[in-house]
Design an enzyme around this catalytic site. Structure first.
Site, short mmCIF file in Angstrom:
data_model
loop_
_atom_site.label_atom_id
_atom_site.label_comp_id
_atom_site.label_asym_id
_atom_site.label_seq_id
_atom_site.Cartn_x
_atom_site.Cartn_y
_atom_site.Cartn_z
N CYS A 106 -4.55 -3.68 -6.05
CA CYS A 106 -5.74 -3.77 -4.87
C CYS A 106 -5.80 -2.68 -4.13
CB CYS A 106 -5.75 -5.08 -3.58
SG CYS A 106 -4.71 -3.83 -2.19
N HIS A 149 -5.25 -5.07 2.41
CA HIS A 149 -5.65 -5.85 1.17
C HIS A 149 -6.69 -4.60 1.69
CE1 HIS A 149 -7.61 -7.27 -1.80
NE2 HIS A 149 -8.77 -7.35 -1.53
#
Length: 319
Positions: free
Chosen positions: A87, A163
């Site tokens: 990510c 994230h």
């Protein structure tokens, strides 16, 4: 096509991201960390091309706006994340490949990726990205050296997961680029003459406020034009004006300040490179030799007992 290869976790650090961009072959851009999003924080960083936000991932968090699945995806580069730990790289690549600012040169590797995969759907774009050995190698080169693991355990559903997502303006609208979604999240139009940073700031604040009081594990970084390049450009303009006799006051004020900022950027980039060398260095032989010497001099047990005593004293103070 299957997603290939392992991707490591990388540190949320402006130096790491700046070095990662350089390893991709992109130029004219760097990453700066933001310690607050109060008014005025962006003034000395302009132009700001995008923001990278790290947060604790909530499994059932609803998107803060409509998810784009229409023909806007033909112009917006959005790749679905199809592999774990990617990510960070996906967030920075999404910003770079959607940036049209003249300062930013994404380089041949990212240009090739965009030209090859732009006609694909988001899932196929994600697979194309994860199968790029050049990008995967660049990503994994940012990891810290790990030579052995102690008491490894399998991640459980209760473990915290973090994230990265990106925010940036595209064609007069603010988008959130989150590879775990089906498409970009549309946060609405940016009004005429309105600064996109004024639009995104309350959105990030609302996102932070979702978490319980005391949660501080967030990180916000800005993708900005290379600061040394910006300062050198301003310096050239001032020197030109001064030579023409139109800006003589700048000799005693702005010009020395810009030269100092340019020197600071050189020092900062040298520090980033030194930190990267230290991340990659194998300190294990040094540690083993040091422990052996301490043991031979009968210092190891004493140092261990002293460290244990200090730890116990710290524990008592906290109580």
């Amino acid at each position: 096509m299957e997603s290939g290869g392992d991707w490591c976790l990388i540190e949320s650090d402006p130096g790491v991201f700046t070095q990662l961009i350089k390893t991709f072959g992109a130029k004219g851009v760097q990453v700066e960390e933001l310690w607050t999003i109060d008014n005025g924080i962006f003034e000395n960083l302009r132009p700001v091309h995008g923001l990278i936000f790290l947060f604790k991932y909530l499994q059932h968090e609803e998107p803060a706006g409509p998810v784009v699945t229409d023909n806007r995806l033909d112009k917006i580069y959005f790749a679905k994340q199809v592999i774990n730990n990617a990510c960070a790289t996906q967030a920075i690549i999404s910003l770079l490949l959607n940036c049209a600012h003249p300062d930013v040169d994404i380089g041949p590797e990212l240009t090739k990726l965009k030209e090859f995969s732009m006609s694909f759907d988001p899932i196929m774009r994600g697979l194309s990205l994860s199968n790029s050995s050049t990008i995967r190698t660049a990503h994994n080169s940012m990891s810290q050296q790990v030579f052995f693991e102690i008491d490894p355990k399998t991640a459980s559903k209760d473990d915290d997961a973090y994230h990265f997502v990106g925010y940036m303006p595209i064609d007069g609208r603010l988008y959130e680029l989150d590879g775990l979604r089906a498409g970009p999240i549309d946060h609405g139009p940016i009004g005429p003459g309105q600064d996109w940073l004024d639009v995104v700031t309350p959105i990030i604040r609302r996102r932070i406020n979702v978490y319980t009081e005391g949660e501080i594990r967030f990180n916000l970084m800005a993708l900005v034009s290379n600061r040394k390049m910006v300062y050198e450009r301003r310096l050239d303009e001032l020197l030109s004006d001064t030579f023409d006799g139109t800006n003589s006051d700048a000799v005693d004020t702005d010009i020395p300040n810009l030269r100092m900022l340019i020197e600071y950027e050189d020092v900062k980039m040298a520090r980033y490179e030194q930190e990267m060398i230290r991340r990659r260095h194998n300190y294990l032989p040094f540690i083993i030799v040091l422990l052996r010497i301490l043991a031979e001099q009968n210092l190891l047990v004493r140092l261990y007992e002293e460290a244990k005593e200090r730890a116990a004293q710290k524990g008592q103070k906290k109580i």
